[in-house]
Scaffold this active site. Structure first.
Site, PDB file in Angstrom:
ATOM      1  N   HIS A 191     -21.391 -45.431  20.622  1.00  0.00           N
ATOM      2  CA  HIS A 191     -21.705 -46.395  19.015  1.00  0.00           C
ATOM      3  C   HIS A 191     -22.646 -45.574  18.347  1.00  0.00           C
ATOM      4  O   HIS A 191     -23.552 -45.486  18.668  1.00  0.00           O
ATOM      5  CB  HIS A 191     -21.830 -47.875  19.288  1.00  0.00           C
ATOM      6  CG  HIS A 191     -20.943 -48.796  19.579  1.00  0.00           C
ATOM      7  ND1 HIS A 191     -20.797 -49.810  19.139  1.00  0.00           N
ATOM      8  CD2 HIS A 191     -19.456 -48.659  20.362  1.00  0.00           C
ATOM      9  CE1 HIS A 191     -19.768 -50.323  19.712  1.00  0.00           C
ATOM     10  NE2 HIS A 191     -19.129 -49.493  20.303  1.00  0.00           N
ATOM     11  N   TYR A 193     -24.249 -57.929  13.561  1.00  0.00           N
ATOM     12  CA  TYR A 193     -25.143 -58.766  13.676  1.00  0.00           C
ATOM     13  C   TYR A 193     -24.982 -59.646  12.522  1.00  0.00           C
ATOM     14  O   TYR A 193     -25.273 -59.095  11.413  1.00  0.00           O
ATOM     15  CB  TYR A 193     -26.485 -58.192  13.893  1.00  0.00           C
ATOM     16  CG  TYR A 193     -26.840 -57.366  15.415  1.00  0.00           C
ATOM     17  CD1 TYR A 193     -27.419 -58.202  16.282  1.00  0.00           C
ATOM     18  CD2 TYR A 193     -26.408 -56.261  15.412  1.00  0.00           C
ATOM     19  CE1 TYR A 193     -27.710 -57.887  17.362  1.00  0.00           C
ATOM     20  CE2 TYR A 193     -26.607 -55.710  16.769  1.00  0.00           C
ATOM     21  CZ  TYR A 193     -27.453 -56.363  17.860  1.00  0.00           C
ATOM     22  OH  TYR A 193     -27.538 -55.800  18.830  1.00  0.00           O
ATOM     23  N   PRO A 234     -32.392 -61.669  23.327  1.00  0.00           N
ATOM     24  CA  PRO A 234     -31.347 -60.747  23.432  1.00  0.00           C
ATOM     25  C   PRO A 234     -31.143 -59.859  22.169  1.00  0.00           C
ATOM     26  O   PRO A 234     -30.560 -58.759  22.221  1.00  0.00           O
ATOM     27  CB  PRO A 234     -30.229 -61.296  23.936  1.00  0.00           C
ATOM     28  CG  PRO A 234     -30.383 -62.724  23.785  1.00  0.00           C
ATOM     29  CD  PRO A 234     -31.797 -62.923  23.750  1.00  0.00           C
ATOM     30  N   LYS A 288     -32.510 -55.401  24.071  1.00  0.00           N
ATOM     31  CA  LYS A 288     -33.736 -54.584  24.824  1.00  0.00           C
ATOM     32  C   LYS A 288     -34.163 -54.785  26.293  1.00  0.00           C
ATOM     33  O   LYS A 288     -34.961 -54.295  26.977  1.00  0.00           O
ATOM     34  CB  LYS A 288     -34.964 -54.773  23.759  1.00  0.00           C
ATOM     35  CG  LYS A 288     -34.909 -53.763  22.682  1.00  0.00           C
ATOM     36  CD  LYS A 288     -35.143 -52.449  22.787  1.00  0.00           C
ATOM     37  CE  LYS A 288     -34.495 -51.825  21.633  1.00  0.00           C
ATOM     38  NZ  LYS A 288     -33.337 -50.944  22.058  1.00  0.00           N
ATOM     39  N   TYR A 309     -33.602 -49.390  17.951  1.00  0.00           N
ATOM     40  CA  TYR A 309     -32.544 -49.750  18.541  1.00  0.00           C
ATOM     41  C   TYR A 309     -31.848 -48.848  19.661  1.00  0.00           C
ATOM     42  O   TYR A 309     -31.715 -49.006  20.648  1.00  0.00           O
ATOM     43  CB  TYR A 309     -31.284 -49.946  17.326  1.00  0.00           C
ATOM     44  CG  TYR A 309     -30.206 -50.802  17.965  1.00  0.00           C
ATOM     45  CD1 TYR A 309     -30.175 -52.166  17.720  1.00  0.00           C
ATOM     46  CD2 TYR A 309     -29.166 -50.316  18.809  1.00  0.00           C
ATOM     47  CE1 TYR A 309     -29.362 -52.868  18.002  1.00  0.00           C
ATOM     48  CE2 TYR A 309     -28.154 -51.170  19.283  1.00  0.00           C
ATOM     49  CZ  TYR A 309     -28.190 -52.544  19.083  1.00  0.00           C
ATOM     50  OH  TYR A 309     -27.130 -53.021  19.460  1.00  0.00           O
TER      51      TYR A 309
HETATM   52  P1  FAD Z   1     -32.460 -59.511  37.068  1.00  0.00           P
HETATM   53  O1  FAD Z   1     -31.025 -59.111  36.494  1.00  0.00           O
HETATM   54  O2  FAD Z   1     -32.853 -60.861  36.905  1.00  0.00           O
HETATM   55  O3  FAD Z   1     -32.556 -59.281  38.694  1.00  0.00           O
HETATM   56  C1  FAD Z   1     -33.235 -59.903  39.514  1.00  0.00           C
HETATM   57  C2  FAD Z   1     -32.804 -59.942  40.922  1.00  0.00           C
HETATM   58  O4  FAD Z   1     -33.557 -60.257  41.786  1.00  0.00           O
HETATM   59  C3  FAD Z   1     -31.421 -60.982  40.979  1.00  0.00           C
HETATM   60  O5  FAD Z   1     -30.516 -60.428  41.574  1.00  0.00           O
HETATM   61  C4  FAD Z   1     -32.083 -61.949  41.596  1.00  0.00           C
HETATM   62  O6  FAD Z   1     -30.870 -62.945  42.347  1.00  0.00           O
HETATM   63  C5  FAD Z   1     -33.069 -61.298  42.500  1.00  0.00           C
HETATM   64  N1  FAD Z   1     -34.044 -62.352  43.157  1.00  0.00           N
HETATM   65  C6  FAD Z   1     -34.772 -63.197  42.404  1.00  0.00           C
HETATM   66  N2  FAD Z   1     -35.621 -63.961  43.139  1.00  0.00           N
HETATM   67  C7  FAD Z   1     -35.625 -63.380  44.393  1.00  0.00           C
HETATM   68  C8  FAD Z   1     -36.298 -63.449  45.480  1.00  0.00           C
HETATM   69  N3  FAD Z   1     -37.327 -64.259  45.675  1.00  0.00           N
HETATM   70  N4  FAD Z   1     -35.776 -62.630  46.750  1.00  0.00           N
HETATM   71  C9  FAD Z   1     -35.136 -61.877  46.609  1.00  0.00           C
HETATM   72  N5  FAD Z   1     -34.270 -61.440  45.441  1.00  0.00           N
HETATM   73  C10 FAD Z   1     -34.695 -62.367  44.252  1.00  0.00           C
HETATM   74  N6  FAD Z   1     -30.238 -58.275  27.813  1.00  0.00           N
HETATM   75  C11 FAD Z   1     -29.582 -57.648  26.901  1.00  0.00           C
HETATM   76  O7  FAD Z   1     -30.093 -56.394  26.656  1.00  0.00           O
HETATM   77  N7  FAD Z   1     -28.657 -57.978  26.504  1.00  0.00           N
HETATM   78  C12 FAD Z   1     -28.016 -59.424  26.887  1.00  0.00           C
HETATM   79  O8  FAD Z   1     -26.798 -59.699  26.252  1.00  0.00           O
HETATM   80  C13 FAD Z   1     -28.677 -59.995  27.592  1.00  0.00           C
HETATM   81  N8  FAD Z   1     -28.272 -61.533  28.163  1.00  0.00           N
HETATM   82  C14 FAD Z   1     -28.895 -62.070  29.017  1.00  0.00           C
HETATM   83  C15 FAD Z   1     -28.467 -63.238  29.680  1.00  0.00           C
HETATM   84  C16 FAD Z   1     -29.079 -64.127  30.406  1.00  0.00           C
HETATM   85  C17 FAD Z   1     -28.638 -65.506  30.848  1.00  0.00           C
HETATM   86  C18 FAD Z   1     -30.203 -63.603  31.147  1.00  0.00           C
HETATM   87  C19 FAD Z   1     -31.048 -64.199  32.312  1.00  0.00           C
HETATM   88  C20 FAD Z   1     -30.645 -62.097  30.839  1.00  0.00           C
HETATM   89  C21 FAD Z   1     -29.950 -61.405  29.872  1.00  0.00           C
HETATM   90  N9  FAD Z   1     -30.604 -60.374  29.265  1.00  0.00           N
HETATM   91  C22 FAD Z   1     -29.988 -59.630  28.152  1.00  0.00           C
HETATM   92  C23 FAD Z   1     -31.713 -59.412  29.904  1.00  0.00           C
HETATM   93  C24 FAD Z   1     -30.870 -58.591  30.921  1.00  0.00           C
HETATM   94  O9  FAD Z   1     -29.870 -58.786  31.484  1.00  0.00           O
HETATM   95  C25 FAD Z   1     -32.138 -58.298  31.767  1.00  0.00           C
HETATM   96  O10 FAD Z   1     -33.337 -57.822  31.112  1.00  0.00           O
HETATM   97  C26 FAD Z   1     -31.834 -57.522  32.991  1.00  0.00           C
HETATM   98  O11 FAD Z   1     -31.043 -58.437  34.029  1.00  0.00           O
HETATM   99  C27 FAD Z   1     -32.877 -57.222  33.930  1.00  0.00           C
HETATM  100  O12 FAD Z   1     -32.892 -56.651  35.115  1.00  0.00           O
HETATM  101  P2  FAD Z   1     -33.829 -56.996  36.228  1.00  0.00           P
HETATM  102  O13 FAD Z   1     -33.102 -56.180  37.434  1.00  0.00           O
HETATM  103  O14 FAD Z   1     -35.132 -56.636  36.039  1.00  0.00           O
HETATM  104  O15 FAD Z   1     -33.722 -58.465  36.657  1.00  0.00           O
HETATM  105  C1  PHB Z   2     -23.994 -58.016  24.591  1.00  0.00           C
HETATM  106  O1  PHB Z   2     -22.728 -57.349  24.298  1.00  0.00           O
HETATM  107  O2  PHB Z   2     -24.041 -58.770  25.256  1.00  0.00           O
HETATM  108  C2  PHB Z   2     -25.026 -57.653  23.529  1.00  0.00           C
HETATM  109  C3  PHB Z   2     -25.133 -56.749  22.715  1.00  0.00           C
HETATM  110  C4  PHB Z   2     -26.092 -56.458  21.817  1.00  0.00           C
HETATM  111  C5  PHB Z   2     -27.201 -57.506  21.791  1.00  0.00           C
HETATM  112  C6  PHB Z   2     -27.305 -58.235  22.778  1.00  0.00           C
HETATM  113  C7  PHB Z   2     -26.246 -58.875  23.466  1.00  0.00           C
HETATM  114  O3  PHB Z   2     -28.183 -57.276  20.931  1.00  0.00           O
END
Ligand code: FAD
Ligand code: PHB
Length: 389
Positions: free
Chosen positions: A72, A200, A292, A296, A384
């Site tokens: 994009h 957006y 979100p 980021k 971005y």
């Molecule tokens: P996580 O993805 O949370 O991974 C952590 C892992 O640790 C999980 O698999 C969990 O099961 C595991 N865990 C937890 N506790 C324990 C434990 N005690 N022992 C062992 N394992 C454990 N970001 C965007 O940029 N765009 C979005 O649209 C967006 N939507 C989101 C929607 C939701 C509902 C959430 C919660 C987050 C969203 N995010 C989004 C944020 C993005 O998904 C996260 O920043 C990203 O997943 C971070 O990755 P991580 O590996 O740090 O954490």
């Molecule tokens: C998504 O595709 O899930 C998405 C894209 C852009 C954003 C947040 C979520 O800013």
């Protein structure tokens, strides 16, 4: 068990770190609380910055991303029926790539399995011991049986609700938080995206986002009330509300269909400092959360992984503690800039319950400034596509 780096959490942060370390012959074990299918079932982020793409390339996990990811060069922004475009490539020389977090995670799991590397699923009761000593260890249970891993370092990649952050004593830890007075209701549908770029939208009825995963898989979000439940929203009600929040020509072009996933995410800004305590390093959502808006979350998790990976390489390859010692400072400097951008973009695009007429005028003036000012567009685009590591 014994390993060099024990990684708590098998989400994108933990898996990416493990794969990068593997390319350098540094051993790790990943401990994941859930099953692999559960982790892959979570629909989350969709937009990847150049830095994350480069890390996936370095980890040897970018083939499918390059084949299937959608490049994009810009994004669309609307308020009411007005729509304008910010060209990332023109302003920064760099595009972003649309490729789902689910796919990133799947590719990392596959690479891990191909390498014969160890991931333990369904682990319970993870406890990190001796993080402030030179010989930490982690205990956990699988099927009721207790295990122990001795290691040099622990990477806390276990997300916002994990145990790693809580391991850092309260007198050392400082937390900063802002909770927003609304959430995002998101759906995934097997329909072509309404536009080839993201939209957006700021509308009098609240924020909306038109996003996608591929040419026949769309992801749409609308700002909703914190008291709403996904089951309160029929698919039809969702589509009607989305159409009211985007420009009329886009609403007319929107192809609707049954949702295959529907969920509500609360919006929060959160940072914990420091991100290191002794031999424990926090990475990704374990240390910080962004709303979100601006995508980021996953990308900031990736920049933490970059700093930690390089710090650990410094340790194992050069015998230097400099990288690990600087980890928290370097990671936080970038985290706060991503927090600022996500907070700014959220403030610009949402309707707040207590917004005054003056606040609304300021919002419109700021959007107008962005629409008409090349310097403002460049600043937005630089944030971005991702600030440099
Ligand atoms: P996580 O993805 O949370 O991974 C952590 C892992 O640790 C999980 O698999 C969990 O099961 C595991 N865990 C937890 N506790 C324990 C434990 N005690 N022992 C062992 N394992 C454990 N970001 C965007 O940029 N765009 C979005 O649209 C967006 N939507 C989101 C929607 C939701 C509902 C959430 C919660 C987050 C969203 N995010 C989004 C944020 C993005 O998904 C996260 O920043 C990203 O997943 C971070 O990755 P991580 O590996 O740090 O954490
Ligand atoms: C998504 O595709 O899930 C998405 C894209 C852009 C954003 C947040 C979520 O800013």
């Amino acid at each position: 068990m014994k390993t060099q780096v024990a990684i708590v959490g098998g989400g994108p942060s933990g898996l990416l770190l493990a794969q990068l370390l593997h390319t350098r012959g540094i051993e790790s074990v990943v401990l994941e609380r859930k099953t692999k299918d559960y982790v892959l079932g979570r629909i989350r982020a969709g937009v990847l910055e150049r830095g994350l793409v480069a890390l996936l390339e370095e980890a040897g996990c970018a083939d499918r991303l390059h084949a299937e990811g959608i490049v994009h060069d810009g994004t669309l922004m609307s308020y009411g029926d007005e729509m304008f475009r910010i060209d990332f490539t023109e302003h920064t020389g760099t595009p972003v790539v649309v490729y789902g977090q689910t796919e990133v995670t799947r590719d990392l799991y596959e690479a891990r399995e191909a390498a014969g590397a160890q991931t333990l699923f369904n682990v319970e009761d993870v406890v990190i011991h001796g993080a402030d000593t030179d010989a930490p260890h982690v205990t956990f249970a699988i099927d009721g049986e207790t295990h122990r891993i001795d290691c040099d370092f622990v990477a806390g990649c276990d997300g916002f609700h994990g145990v790693s952050r809580q391991t850092i004593p309260l007198e050392v830890r400082r937390e900063y938080e802002k909770v927003y007075p609304f959430g995002w209701l998101g759906i995934l549908s097997r329909t072509p995206p309404v536009n080839h770029e993201l939209i957006y939208a700021n509308s009098p009825r609240g924020f909306a986002l038109c996003s996608m995963r591929n040419e026949n898989l769309s992801r749409y979000y609308i700002q909703c009330s914190l008291s709403d439940k996904p089951e309160d929203w029929t698919d039809d009600a969702f589509w009607q509300e989305l159409k009211r929040r985007i420009p009329a020509d886009q609403a007319n072009a929107l192809v609707t269909g049954p949702s295959i996933e529907k969920s509500i995410a609360p919006l929060r800004s959160f940072v914990t400092e420091p991100m290191r305590w002794g031999r424990l390093f926090l990475c990704g959502d374990a240390a910080h959360i962004v709303p979100p808006t601006g995508a980021k979350g996953l990308n900031t998790a990736a920049s933490d992984v970059h700093y930690l990976y390089n710090g650990l390489r410094d340790w194992y390859e050069n015998g230097s503690a400099e990288g690990v010692d600087l980890y928290s400072e370097l990671a936080l400097a970038r985290v706060w800039k991503a927090e600022r951008f996500s907070w700014w973009f959220s403030s610009l695009m949402h309707r707040y319950p207590d917004q005054s007429e003056f606040d609304l005028k300021m919002q419109v003036a700021e959007i107008e400034f962005l629409r008409t000012n090349a310097a403002a567009q460049k600043a937005m685009a630089e944030n971005y596509v991702g600030l440099p590591y």
